[in-house]
Write a protein that holds these residues in place. Structure first.
Motif, short mmCIF file in Angstrom:
data_model
loop_
_atom_site.label_atom_id
_atom_site.label_comp_id
_atom_site.label_asym_id
_atom_site.label_seq_id
_atom_site.Cartn_x
_atom_site.Cartn_y
_atom_site.Cartn_z
N GLU A 108 36.88 21.22 -53.51
CA GLU A 108 35.71 20.41 -53.17
C GLU A 108 35.76 19.03 -53.80
OE1 GLU A 108 33.17 21.06 -51.05
OE2 GLU A 108 34.37 22.81 -50.47
N ILE A 109 36.25 18.99 -55.05
CA ILE A 109 36.36 17.69 -55.71
C ILE A 109 37.35 16.79 -54.99
CG2 ILE A 109 37.21 16.55 -57.80
CD1 ILE A 109 35.91 18.72 -59.43
N MET A 110 38.49 17.37 -54.57
CA MET A 110 39.50 16.58 -53.86
C MET A 110 39.00 16.08 -52.50
SD MET A 110 42.12 16.13 -55.80
CE MET A 110 40.90 15.89 -57.09
N ARG A 111 38.02 16.77 -51.95
CA ARG A 111 37.42 16.31 -50.69
C ARG A 111 36.32 15.27 -50.92
NH1 ARG A 111 37.26 22.10 -49.53
NH2 ARG A 111 39.02 22.65 -48.18
N GLY A 112 35.99 15.06 -52.17
CA GLY A 112 34.94 14.10 -52.49
C GLY A 112 33.55 14.69 -52.44
N ASN A 113 33.46 16.02 -52.47
CA ASN A 113 32.16 16.69 -52.42
C ASN A 113 31.68 17.06 -53.82
OD1 ASN A 113 32.24 16.61 -49.60
ND2 ASN A 113 33.34 18.57 -49.49
N GLN A 114 30.38 17.20 -53.95
CA GLN A 114 29.82 17.64 -55.22
C GLN A 114 29.99 19.14 -55.39
OE1 GLN A 114 25.75 16.38 -55.43
NE2 GLN A 114 26.27 14.28 -56.01
N VAL A 115 30.17 19.56 -56.63
CA VAL A 115 30.33 20.98 -56.94
C VAL A 115 29.25 21.38 -57.94
CG1 VAL A 115 31.88 22.77 -57.80
CG2 VAL A 115 32.81 20.79 -56.59
N GLU A 116 28.60 22.48 -57.70
CA GLU A 116 27.54 22.97 -58.59
C GLU A 116 28.11 23.99 -59.56
OE1 GLU A 116 24.22 24.47 -56.49
OE2 GLU A 116 23.71 22.54 -55.56
N CYS A 117 28.00 23.68 -60.85
CA CYS A 117 28.36 24.62 -61.92
C CYS A 117 27.06 25.08 -62.57
CB CYS A 117 29.28 23.97 -62.93
SG CYS A 117 30.88 23.46 -62.27
N LEU A 147 38.98 11.52 -62.54
CA LEU A 147 39.36 12.02 -61.21
C LEU A 147 39.15 11.02 -60.09
CD1 LEU A 147 37.95 15.66 -61.39
CD2 LEU A 147 40.34 14.96 -61.53
N ILE A 148 38.44 9.93 -60.35
CA ILE A 148 38.15 8.96 -59.29
C ILE A 148 39.42 8.42 -58.63
CG2 ILE A 148 37.29 6.61 -58.90
CD1 ILE A 148 34.87 7.29 -60.58
N PRO A 149 40.48 8.04 -59.40
CA PRO A 149 41.69 7.56 -58.72
C PRO A 149 42.30 8.57 -57.77
CG PRO A 149 41.72 6.96 -61.03
CD PRO A 149 40.58 7.91 -60.86
N MET A 151 40.66 11.02 -56.26
CA MET A 151 39.73 11.25 -55.16
C MET A 151 39.84 10.16 -54.11
SD MET A 151 36.42 12.38 -57.45
CE MET A 151 35.31 12.29 -56.07
N ILE A 152 40.15 8.95 -54.54
CA ILE A 152 40.22 7.83 -53.60
C ILE A 152 41.30 8.04 -52.54
CG2 ILE A 152 40.86 5.37 -53.46
CD1 ILE A 152 39.35 4.92 -56.04
N LYS A 153 42.39 8.74 -52.93
CA LYS A 153 43.50 8.95 -52.01
C LYS A 153 43.08 9.72 -50.76
CE LYS A 153 46.82 9.05 -55.83
NZ LYS A 153 47.81 9.89 -56.55
N SER A 154 42.09 10.58 -50.87
CA SER A 154 41.68 11.41 -49.74
C SER A 154 40.39 10.92 -49.08
CB SER A 154 41.49 12.86 -50.20
OG SER A 154 40.50 12.92 -51.21
N LEU A 155 39.94 9.72 -49.45
CA LEU A 155 38.69 9.21 -48.89
C LEU A 155 38.95 8.06 -47.94
CD1 LEU A 155 36.48 9.13 -52.12
CD2 LEU A 155 36.56 10.92 -50.38
N ASN A 156 37.99 7.81 -47.04
CA ASN A 156 38.08 6.65 -46.16
C ASN A 156 37.62 5.40 -46.88
OD1 ASN A 156 35.20 6.61 -46.09
ND2 ASN A 156 35.23 8.16 -44.47
N MET A 157 37.78 4.26 -46.23
CA MET A 157 37.52 2.97 -46.87
C MET A 157 36.05 2.81 -47.28
SD MET A 157 38.77 0.30 -48.10
CE MET A 157 40.42 0.51 -47.47
#
Length: 404
Positions: A108-117, A147-149, A151-157
């Protein structure tokens, strides 16, 4: 003036020969002051034992756990994938809570989604839950920045631009007088002001309870004299013939108690903060100016309750029920603006409430007398109001005793 001085002198003698009052004044004040400070001397609870239920078992979850364990709030003593085991440890009080990390954390993090712990804890102590929550939040902020760098690889502009501008404004928080974020540092200074009011109320209530018992005995003896066709004696005040009028009695007793509690105010608000390194940013002269109307308002307030103190034993139970309500009414533990109107009225009726706010503004926040203008006005109005009420009560009871 001579009558007031005589009343002050007699009040000192009566207080000095009353063992219960001396116990409250000396052992109660000193013991109460040191006890509160010693209980909260550690200030904050560190390294609370917790467990982690890591269902992800990924490099991100392990890194996340390391960050949590590195915080000063908690100590991770168990890592497991068994939810029931962590729950059992919590029931057996081996831990104060545990964190559940879901299996989809990394994906979920790699997709840019929030995860609930989810944090699980016991309601036995909300401070434990606060420690766990703070530790997890701190760790989350750190792991997010790393993790932001990736995550950016899998996100759109568009999402990349959002993340790039996410911290356009950096908020810097600097605690002014509670740098350790400790409960003791926040709570103890106002509690010291409340203790002054509590112990003064107890000592004066014991004194008035003793007087009520003596007055009742005198009334019985006077009735017996009348039944025996003997001339009744003039009303005896404190077992002596008194020429003082009620307003002198009220003023004299107030002065005596205020002089005693000026010494204890120096102990509570000057000496104890130095011993236990409590916040001190204010000017001692400003604090003393604020304390004077507070002590007089407290003394007059206690004398207004004279009809309710019919014996010397009942006041000893007041301290059990007064502490928590008084802390609540001050507006320190709960915002005054959010209080219902009836509780807010009580805040302005009881002297310790505005005085506590004034002391925190002066000594803990580094303010001056201009910052406590409203509280000072409230205290002086209370002085005048309670003095008038106390004189009326003493006058009516004096006449009643003479009639009887």
């Amino acid at each position: 003036m001579k009558s007031i001085i005589n009343i002050i002198s007699d009040e000192f003698k009566l207080i000095g020969t009353n063992i219960p009052i001396l116990i409250v004044l000396i052992l109660g004040n000193i013991g109460y002051g040191f006890l509160y400070n010693l209980l909260y001397n550690t200030n904050v609870y560190r390294d609370a034992p917790i467990a982690i239920v890591d269902m992800s078992q990924s490099d991100i979850s392990r890194h996340f756990i390391d960050y949590i364990d590195a915080t000063q709030q908690v100590n991770v003593i168990s890592k497991t994938q068994d939810f029931n085991l962590a729950k059992q440890m919590l029931l057996e009080r081996k831990i104060v809570g545990f964190l559940y990390i879901p299996s989809e954390l990394k994906s979920e993090i790699m997709r840019g989604n929030q995860v609930e712990c989810t944090i699980y804890g016991s309601t036995l102590s909300f401070l434990d839950y606060l420690d766990i929550s703070e530790a997890v939040n701190f760790a989350s902020l750190e792991i997010n920045s790393e993790l932001i760098p990736d995550m950016i690889k899998s996100l759109n502009m568009a999402d990349v631009l959002f993340l790039a501008n996410d911290k356009a404004v950096n908020i810097v928080s600097e605690p002014l007088y509670n740098s350790s974020e400790g409960y003791g540092t926040y709570l103890i200074p106002p509690v010291m002001v409340i203790i002054i009011f509590q112990t003064m109320m107890i000592t004066m209530a014991i004194r008035m309870g003793d007087e009520a018992e003596v007055t009742t005995k005198q009334q019985v003896e006077m009735r017996q004299c009348i039944m025996r066709n003997k001339k009744t004696l003039t009303y005896l005040f404190n077992d002596k013939k008194s020429e003082a009028v009620p307003y002198q009695v009220v003023l004299g007793r107030a002065f005596a108690n205020v002089m005693i509690y000026i010494i204890f105010s120096v102990f509570f608000l000057g000496l104890l903060p130095l011993i236990f390194h409590l916040p001190h940013l204010g000017n001692y002269l400003d604090i003393m100016i604020m304390i004077i109307p507070y002590l007089f308002a407290s003394a007059f307030f206690c004398m207004c309750l004279k009809p309710f103190f019919v014996d010397a034993d009942m006041p000893l139970f007041l301290i059990v029920f007064m502490s928590v309500p008084l802390v609540f009414l001050t507006g320190i533990s709960y915002p005054l603006e959010l209080m219902p109107w009836h509780w807010r009225i009580l805040h302005y009726l009881i002297p310790t409430a505005p005085a506590t706010l004034a002391f925190v503004k002066l000594d803990c926040m580094g303010g001056d007398l201009t910052n406590i203008h409203q509280e000072m006005m409230t205290l002086w109005i209370q002085c005048v109001m309670y003095y008038i009420i106390a004189v009326i009560i003493y006058s009516s009871r004096n006449k009643k005793c003479q009639i009887n």
